[in-house]
Structure formats: structure tokens, C-alpha cells
Write an enzyme that holds these catalytic residues in place. Structure first.
Site, PDB file in Angstrom:
ATOM      1  N   GLY A  56      -7.832   9.221  10.400  1.00  9.05           N
ATOM      2  CA  GLY A  56      -8.088   9.259  11.836  1.00  9.05           C
ATOM      3  C   GLY A  56      -9.160  10.243  12.261  1.00  9.05           C
ATOM      4  N   LYS A 116       0.880  -1.168   0.000  1.00 10.39           N
ATOM      5  CA  LYS A 116       0.000   0.000   0.000  1.00 10.39           C
ATOM      6  C   LYS A 116       0.919   1.219   0.000  1.00 10.39           C
ATOM      7  CE  LYS A 116      -3.033   2.811   2.822  1.00 10.39           C
ATOM      8  NZ  LYS A 116      -3.714   2.984   4.108  1.00 10.39           N
ATOM      9  N   ALA A 144      -9.446   5.635   4.838  1.00 14.14           N
ATOM     10  CA  ALA A 144      -9.236   6.816   5.682  1.00 14.14           C
ATOM     11  C   ALA A 144     -10.508   7.604   5.984  1.00 14.14           C
ATOM     12  CB  ALA A 144      -8.198   7.763   5.092  1.00 14.14           C
ATOM     13  N   GLY A 145     -10.650   7.888   7.259  1.00 11.11           N
ATOM     14  CA  GLY A 145     -11.738   8.746   7.719  1.00 11.11           C
ATOM     15  C   GLY A 145     -13.047   8.027   7.982  1.00 11.11           C
ATOM     16  N   ASN A 195      -9.375   1.552  10.194  1.00 14.09           N
ATOM     17  CA  ASN A 195      -8.412   1.208  11.239  1.00 14.09           C
ATOM     18  C   ASN A 195      -8.767   1.900  12.550  1.00 14.09           C
ATOM     19  OD1 ASN A 195      -6.219   0.724  12.900  1.00 14.09           O
ATOM     20  ND2 ASN A 195      -4.679   1.297  11.434  1.00 14.09           N
ATOM     21  N   THR A 196      -8.635   3.243  12.568  1.00 16.13           N
ATOM     22  CA  THR A 196      -8.838   3.979  13.814  1.00 16.13           C
ATOM     23  C   THR A 196     -10.156   3.640  14.496  1.00 16.13           C
ATOM     24  OG1 THR A 196      -7.637   5.814  12.817  1.00 16.13           O
ATOM     25  CG2 THR A 196      -8.885   6.305  14.815  1.00 16.13           C
TER      26      THR A 196
END
Lengths: 351, 258
Positions: free
Chosen positions: B158, B97, B185-186, B207-208
Site C-alpha cells: 500500500g 496466495k 506490493a508497493g 491492487n492499491t
């Protein structure tokens, strides 16, 4: 996330003026709200992780006369030494054997005893044992920083001590450190040399901490805009001995520290914040919730401290207040729901 | 339902990808991977201890999971390429990635450098999934450069803000048909993930939001279901949203009144 605080300050979009206000009031409710916001923001940005590192003192010869430091030149009772490359290799091996993968190499300021070449050779050795090598040494020229970068330096820590020029002059009696401008422009030279991490700070208590922290924040913010590719870090070391009438040190309370830490996190959402073993364990264990991303563990501040084993906490540059081992700190972090991160970097310049 | 995702020649039953950073403990991470059924996880090379101790992050990733190393820490194409080489030499496979970020405050991807890195690495046989700012021309260039998928950001890393880039991602979904679109993301909630899939994204990476939950394995399972529900809705071809109620007697009905 709630961002409007009781007193109308938008905690997620703090301005320097807001921080000035925050520093000037003693508002328990506001501090509680800041702690919540800082904790949430840190978790979102960094997760429940704290990176660990340890300092490695390779020499303590110093030509400076900083009135607040145990290493200063005229301190004749301080035994001076510097490690040979063979000894540095052994120290690195001993430190790496504890499981540590991140090292901060320190020297006193002496271009004669710990020259840039000496530091560079030490870095080359350390890079074989650690995935992250940082330096905390006297300010250098840009070309010297470039050479260190190529030798394997991933980060540089350099504190301005105080941003109050007059006070700086008063506290640094003699030696090369007396030149305020050469020190304050060093982060620019470090960034231009390509080094990725720059950790900055002020030694709180030398003067009014509010003014120093504000000046530090403004300095870092301007550098962030100039060098967006650099990852900046912050540290807030505070003077431990404040009962000194001659030098007029000022106390920085735990409450002040929390206010500073939370403001730093809210003003710089992505900046790494480290806390050293200069703080007491009970304070360290609590403050890690509110923005800290890095802490030292199993530290010795004595030259050759990792091999000697005994008496390693005496005669260091400063007293180590948290004598817990690397494994003990890891266990503490786990018990608080944090993953202790040992490896968080890979040097790609030399690999 | 026979609806496999194919990326880089590999078949995936789950369209939920999970990042392994930020977890408070690695055991929770292992359980989150298992409970979500995710078959592809990302790991930052910088977090892998090449000495591979028992605590190494890799020992907590269930067997059979595709590991995609990310180039976190790279500031330009050359550095991303070097990280990929280290990963390959260390035996972590060919799935990369690309994250090229040269702004440490917002962590926005550098699209130009990302294209360069994609070109070099895909030429060397890597399966390259670039993280990018959703721009159509850049997405096309990435496809031309050999990307195995394109990974537009939903919002800042995040931030948990969801699909702030929705309109631009819709353009990519509409126009980039050669490779899968993975929203990365986000993504802060399972409903954000479902929304991305309803729009027609091929997969979602989070992830976050999982790592930061009180119960990461439960949240990971919730995300997997959000992704599944969104995918099913997309395949079922939802009725379009209407701004007004549909009149039961059409406005143009008079044309046909005789």
C-alpha cells in the site's frame, strides 16, 4: 504525498511531541493539511472501504458506580435484565437478518449476573451467526480471555475511560472497576491470550482530552511494539452531556475530534478507527473521510433491542444519535464512494 | 506475440495480476478486471461472505478469471493452512496466495512461516504462490517447498513506493529459474510495473494503486499496458545503461592503430 506541513511538522512522521504541539494550537491551515494527509493515507492503507458492525447488549446488571454512565449500579430506575441463551439466539438471528455479519457483544460489569461462562456461552451462539465476534465487557484474567478466544472471540474492546489516575478514582465511586491497574493491564492479558484485535480508547471529556489522547497513543504504541501480531483499534467516544457542574466534564468540540482522528491516523497508519452511533449522522458522514475504518450501523443499545423493535432507542446505555438502519448507512456510504464491507473476517480457531 | 506465462500448469495471456481489496465499489472492480484483461485476481477469504449474497465480491469477478484466495489474517503457517482448507472446502479452488503476517504495523511477510505453509499446502495439491520478503535463500527454500511462483514485495504494502527492493529482486530473477517471479506490493504506478517487467520479472500484481485511482478501470488498463511494454522491452533485449557517453573513438583504439 506532501508531508511537510506549513508549520514545519512532518505529518507522515509524527512524534508524540508533534502531536502535543498540534493539540495545543488552533491552526486552521494545519488542520486542513492534516485532513488531506489523513484521508490520503487511509485510502492507501484501507482503500475506499468502511466495515460495518452492530452492538448487541445481552445484560445490563452492573456493580460499578461510574458517575457518567446510565447503567451504574445505584440507578434504580434503570430496568435490569439479562437475556437467556434462547433469547440471545433470537437476538442474533434478528440482527443477522438485517445483513450484519459483525457483532460487538456487551454486558455491564457483574461477575454474578454476566459471568465469564455466561459470556462464553453467548459468544458460542453469536459465532454461528456472525463472521466476526467482538466483546466489550469488564476486564478479565488471562485464562478467561483464552477460553473466550477458543469460544470464538475475534476482538475485545476495552476503554480505559481516563488515563488520569486521580481523576479515574474520583469518577469511579465504587465497584470492581475502581481498580485502575487491573483495567490498564488488561490489553496485555488479551494479547497474551491470543486474541487478534484489541480496540482501545478513552472517554473524552472526563478530563483534559489532550492528556488522555496522548496517554492513549503512548499506551497503544508500546503495546504495538510488544505484540506486533495484534491488530489494534482506536475509538474516541466523547461525553455528550457536559453541562454538569458537579463532575466538571469538559467539552470536546467537533474541531477537536477531527484533530484527534487525523492525528490517530497519521501516528498509526494501519490502526482501525471506529465511530459509534453516539455521534450525530451529519458528523459521522463527514468524519468517515479522515481515517475511520469501522462504523456501527442500525444499532440498539438496549438489552433485547433487536427483537423488540419499538422504543429501542430509549433506556439504552447511551442515546443513539444516528437512528439510521443498516441499509440506510450502507446507502449513505455508497453515495460517498465507499464500499460498505459487511464481511471482513473469518474465525479460523473454530472452523 | 506468442509469449505465454505458465504458472501451476495454467497458461496466462496477461502478466498483470490484480488484487480485489480496497475498491470503493465492486462494479468499478469488475470493470477494472475487464479493462486490464487480467486473468488472475486475488481475493481475501475474510472478505467472502460464505452465505454468498448478491453483494458477494465473487459475483463481480468475470467468468474465466482464475481466482486465487489469499490468507490475509494468518499470523503463522498453521493459520494459513487452515484458511486454505476453508477456501477449498467452500469450493474456491486450489490456488492460494500465502500471506503470513505477524506484524500489523508494516505488514511484512514472515518468511519462515511462509516456507512452512508452502510446504504443507503444496504437498496437499494446492497451487501455492507465496508473498515474501526478497531473500535468495528463502526463495530457494520456497521453490524446494513446492511453490508455483515466488512473489517478492517491491516495497511495503500500500505504500506506492515502487521497487525499493530492486537489487534484491534482481538477484531472485537471476537465480530462481525454476518458477516465475511475480512482483507484488508497493507497485504504485504503471511505470513501476514496466520497470519490474524490464528487469525480467515474469508478472506483476497490483491492487492499491488501481483501487485508489479516481478511475480504477482506466488505471487498470494503464497498468496492463505498463506490464506489456516492460515485457516487450525485456524480450527485445534493451541496450544496457551506460554511466558515460560511449566514446566514438575507443580508449583502447591505439592498440589497433597501425
Amino acid at each position: 504525498m506532501m508531508s511537510k506541513s506549513l508549520s514545519g511538522i512532518d505529518l507522515l512522521h509524527l512524534t508524540i511531541d508533534d502531536i502535543r504541539r498540534i493539540f495545543s494550537v488552533d491552526d486552521r491551515g494545519l488542520l486542513e493539511e492534516m485532513a488531506h494527509a489523513a484521508r490520503e493515507l487511509t485510502r492507501r492503507q484501507f482503500g475506499r472501504t468502511i466495515s460495518l458492525y452492530a452492538p448487541l447488549y445481552i445484560a445490563n446488571y452492573c456493580e460499578n458506580e461510574c458517575v457518567y454512565c446510565g447503567f451504574h449500579a445505584s440507578q434504580k430506575s434503570m430496568p435490569r435484565s439479562k437475556l437467556t441463551m434462547e433469547q440471545i439466539d433470537k437476538e442474533c438471528a434478528a440482527l443477522a437478518a438485517t445483513g450484519n455479519r459483525s457483532v460487538l457483544i456487551l454486558t455491564g460489569e457483574s461477575r454474578f449476573h454476566s459471568s465469564p461462562q455466561y459470556i462464553r456461552d453467548a459468544v458460542r451462539i453469536a459465532a454461528r451467526y456472525f463472521s466476526y465476534v467482538a466483546l466489550e465487557v469488564y476486564p478479565l484474567d488471562e485464562e478467561e480471555y483464552s477460553e473466550l478466544y477458543l469460544a470464538g472471540v475475534d476482538g475485545v474492546t476495552l476503554y480505559q475511560e481516563t488515563y488520569d489516575r486521580a481523576r479515574y478514582d474520583e469518577l469511579h465511586l465504587a465497584g470492581p472497576k475502581k481498580v485502575y491497574d487491573y483495567r490498564i493491564t488488561a490489553p496485555d492479558r488479551i494479547a497474551r491470550a491470543g486474541i487478534r484485535h484489541i480496540s482501545m480508547g478513552a472517554l473524552l471529556g472526563l478530563t483534559d482530552w489532550r492528556r488522555d489522547v496522548i496517554a492513549l497513543f503512548e499506551h497503544v504504541r508500546s503495546l504495538e511494539r510488544k505484540y506486533p501480531g495484534v491488530e489494534f483499534g482506536l475509538a474516541f467516544p466523547r461525553l455528550r452531556r457536559v453541562a454538569d457542574d458537579i463532575h466538571r466534564y469538559q467539552e470536546v468540540s467537533d474541531r477537536d475530534m477531527l484533530k484527534i482522528m487525523c492525528s490517530a491516523r497519521l501516528f498509526f497508519p494501519r490502526v482501525g478507527i471506529s465511530i459509534s452511533t453516539r455521534e450525530l449522522p451529519q458528523f459521522r458522514d463527514r468524519i468517515i473521510e479522515f481515517g475511520v475504518t469501522k462504523m456501527s450501523a442500525g444499532s440498539s443499545t438496549r438489552v433485547g433491542g433487536y427483537l423488540e423493535g419499538e422504543n429501542k432507542y430509549e433506556d439504552g446505555q447511551f442515546e443513539v444519535f444516528d437512528p439510521r438502519s443498516f441499509d440506510e448507512v450502507k446507502a449513505m456510504l455508497r453515495s460517498k464512494g465507499f464500499d460498505p464491507v459487511v464481511t471482513d473476517w473469518r474465525n479460523i480457531v473454530n472452523s | 506475440m506468442d509469449d505465454k506465462l505458465i504458472v501451476g500448469g495454467r497458461e496466462f495471456g496477461s502478466r498483470f495480476f490484480l488484487g480485489t481489496g480496497k475498491f470503493g465499489d465492486k462494479e468499478a472492480m469488475r470493470k477494472a478486471i475487464a479493462s486490464s484483461g487480467s486473468e488472475l485476481v486475488t481475493v481475501a477469504l475474510r472478505r467472502i461472505d460464505l452465505d454468498e449474497t448478491d453483494e458477494s465480491i465473487l459475483s463481480f469477478i468475470p467468468g474465466g478469471t482464475t481466482i486465487m484466495v489469499n490468507t490475509s489474517g494468518a499470523r503463522n503457517a498453521a493459520e494459513a493452512v487452515r484458511i486454505a482448507h476453508i477456501a477449498r472446502e467452500a469450493g474456491y479452488g486450489d490456488w492460494i496466495k500465502i500471506e503470513v503476517i505477524s506484524d500489523s504495523r508494516y505488514l511484512l511477510p514472515d518468511n519462515q512461516e511462509t516456507i512452512k505453509a508452502t510446504k504443507t499446502l503444496s504437498g496437499e495439491g494446492f497451487v501455492v504462490l507465496p508473498y515474501m520478503h526478497p531473500d535468495l535463500y528463502v526463495a530457494k527454500a520456497l521453490v524446494d517447498a513446492g511453490a508455483a511462483a515466488v512473489m517478492p514485495l517491491g516495497s511495503l504494502i500500500g505504500s506506492n513506493q515502487g521497487l525499493k527492493m530492486r537489487t534484491l529482486i534482481e538477484v531472485l530473477i537471476e537465480e530462481i529459474i525454476e518458477v516465475p517471479i511475480v512482483v507484488d506490493a508497493g507497485i504504485g504506478r504503471p511505470s513501476h510495473a514496466a520497470e519490474a517487467m524490464e528487469m525480467g520479472a515474469d508478472a506483476v500484481l497490483a491492487n492499491t494503486a488501481v483501487a485508489d485511482a479516481e478511475d480504477p478501470p482506466l488505471m487498470a488498463a494503464a497498468f496492463a499496458r505498463g506490464v506489456e511494454a516492460g515485457r516487450m522491452a525485456y524480450l527485445a533485449k534493451m541496450g544496457k545503461e551506460r554511466r558515460e557517453a560511449a566514446a566514438s573513438s575507443p580508449l583502447t583504439g591505439f592498440l589497433y592503430d597501425e
